[in-house]
Write a protein that holds these residues in place. Structure first.
Motif, PDB file in Angstrom:
ATOM      1  N   VAL A  59       0.857  -1.178   0.000  1.00 29.35           N
ATOM      2  CA  VAL A  59       0.000   0.000   0.000  1.00 29.35           C
ATOM      3  C   VAL A  59       0.898   1.235   0.000  1.00 29.35           C
ATOM      4  CG1 VAL A  59      -1.773   1.283   1.243  1.00 29.35           C
ATOM      5  CG2 VAL A  59      -1.879  -1.213   1.149  1.00 29.35           C
ATOM      6  N   HIS A  60       0.853   1.956  -1.106  1.00 34.90           N
ATOM      7  CA  HIS A  60       1.668   3.163  -1.268  1.00 34.90           C
ATOM      8  C   HIS A  60       1.001   4.378  -0.627  1.00 34.90           C
ATOM      9  CE1 HIS A  60       3.465   6.628  -3.409  1.00 34.90           C
ATOM     10  NE2 HIS A  60       4.554   5.900  -3.345  1.00 34.90           N
ATOM     11  N   THR A  88      -5.254   3.489   3.282  1.00 36.39           N
ATOM     12  CA  THR A  88      -5.385   2.310   4.137  1.00 36.39           C
ATOM     13  C   THR A  88      -6.321   1.314   3.468  1.00 36.39           C
ATOM     14  OG1 THR A  88      -5.046   3.591   6.155  1.00 36.39           O
ATOM     15  CG2 THR A  88      -6.131   1.450   6.397  1.00 36.39           C
ATOM     16  N   ALA A  89      -5.835   0.107   3.251  1.00 40.15           N
ATOM     17  CA  ALA A  89      -6.649  -0.976   2.691  1.00 40.15           C
ATOM     18  C   ALA A  89      -7.070  -1.887   3.841  1.00 40.15           C
ATOM     19  CB  ALA A  89      -5.868  -1.764   1.655  1.00 40.15           C
ATOM     20  N   ASP A 129      -1.743  -0.085   6.198  1.00 38.67           N
ATOM     21  CA  ASP A 129      -1.590   1.356   6.047  1.00 38.67           C
ATOM     22  C   ASP A 129      -0.482   1.699   5.058  1.00 38.67           C
ATOM     23  OD1 ASP A 129      -3.582   2.052   7.992  1.00 38.67           O
ATOM     24  OD2 ASP A 129      -2.144   1.525   9.567  1.00 38.67           O
ATOM     25  N   THR A 130      -0.396   2.978   4.719  1.00 43.21           N
ATOM     26  CA  THR A 130       0.649   3.495   3.843  1.00 43.21           C
ATOM     27  C   THR A 130       2.012   2.958   4.281  1.00 43.21           C
ATOM     28  OG1 THR A 130      -0.593   5.521   3.419  1.00 43.21           O
ATOM     29  CG2 THR A 130       1.785   5.609   3.043  1.00 43.21           C
ATOM     30  N   ASN A 184     -11.221  -0.552   0.074  1.00 43.19           N
ATOM     31  CA  ASN A 184     -10.955   0.781   0.585  1.00 43.19           C
ATOM     32  C   ASN A 184     -12.190   1.191   1.372  1.00 43.19           C
ATOM     33  OD1 ASN A 184     -10.474   3.417   1.191  1.00 43.19           O
ATOM     34  ND2 ASN A 184     -10.229   4.117  -0.911  1.00 43.19           N
ATOM     35  N   VAL A 219      -6.863   4.751  -2.173  1.00 39.45           N
ATOM     36  CA  VAL A 219      -5.804   3.791  -1.868  1.00 39.45           C
ATOM     37  C   VAL A 219      -5.049   3.531  -3.169  1.00 39.45           C
ATOM     38  CG1 VAL A 219      -5.281   1.393  -1.240  1.00 39.45           C
ATOM     39  CG2 VAL A 219      -7.014   2.678   0.045  1.00 39.45           C
ATOM     40  N   ARG A 220      -3.737   3.681  -3.129  1.00 29.34           N
ATOM     41  CA  ARG A 220      -2.878   3.334  -4.267  1.00 29.34           C
ATOM     42  C   ARG A 220      -2.000   2.182  -3.805  1.00 29.34           C
ATOM     43  NH1 ARG A 220      -3.420   8.761  -4.332  1.00 29.34           N
ATOM     44  NH2 ARG A 220      -4.220   9.675  -6.252  1.00 29.34           N
ATOM     45  N   ALA A 221      -1.954   1.130  -4.629  1.00 29.84           N
ATOM     46  CA  ALA A 221      -1.218  -0.068  -4.206  1.00 29.84           C
ATOM     47  C   ALA A 221      -0.688  -0.841  -5.411  1.00 29.84           C
ATOM     48  CB  ALA A 221      -2.126  -0.967  -3.381  1.00 29.84           C
TER      49      ALA A 221
END
Length: 164
Positions: A60-61, A64-65, A77-78, A94, A100-102
């Motif tokens: 996870v960039h 929070t997923a 989390d990030t 999400n 969320v960016r992952a």
């Protein structure tokens, strides 16, 4: 060596606002790599699922997923990473207000048998589902394997299909 710009890879019809399959553009042969952007309510996958032979790792960039697992929910989390073993059920969401960016990695490249559990309103329980793409390949539809009821529909660039 191959290099790609993520935003230049075609967005796929998925339950995520953005899902870009990077495996083929990068020429990767031994594992899968996908980029995700999840709007609030989006998911990484069509269903609570497991892969027979593939293990998955999610980095996870941003944001929070929240992952539904056999052991309860887990927040990632990030800057955090989570790994799921072969045949381990999971589905990430999400549930927050921020995007969320992952990056997801799966190895080996093939899934083996995949079990996809979704709620079927006709059967009134979670059942295994099959996924079908439309002729235009812009829409993916999930159907209950028990009774054939449609349990979800996702269109590229659409928020439709957020049914759990």
């Amino acid at each position: 060596m191959k290099k790609v710009r993520i935003e230049e890879v075609e967005n796929d019809a998925q339950p995520a606002a953005v899902m870009r399959r990077l495996t083929e553009p990068l020429g990767v042969t031994d594992f899968a790599i996908n980029y995700f952007e999840l709007e609030p309510g989006d998911s990484f996958a069509f269903a609570y699922h497991s892969h027979e032979v593939q293990e998955e790792v999610f980095y996870v960039h941003d944001g929070t997923a929240t992952f539904e697992t056999e052991h309860g929910t887990r927040q990632v989390d990030t800057g955090e990473v989570i790994r799921f073993d072969r045949e381990e059920f999971q589905r990430g969401w999400n549930e927050g207000e921020e995007i969320v960016r992952a990056i997801a990695l799966g190895a080996p490249l093939e899934y083996g048998t995949e079990i996809k559990l979704r709620h079927c309103p006709t059967c009134e329980e979670r059942t295994d589902n099959r996924l079908e793409r439309t002729d235009s390949r812009t829409t993916t539809v999930a159907y209950c394997k028990e009774c054939g009821t449609e349990t979800g529909r996702w269109q590229r660039g659409s928020m439709e299909g957020k049914v759990p």
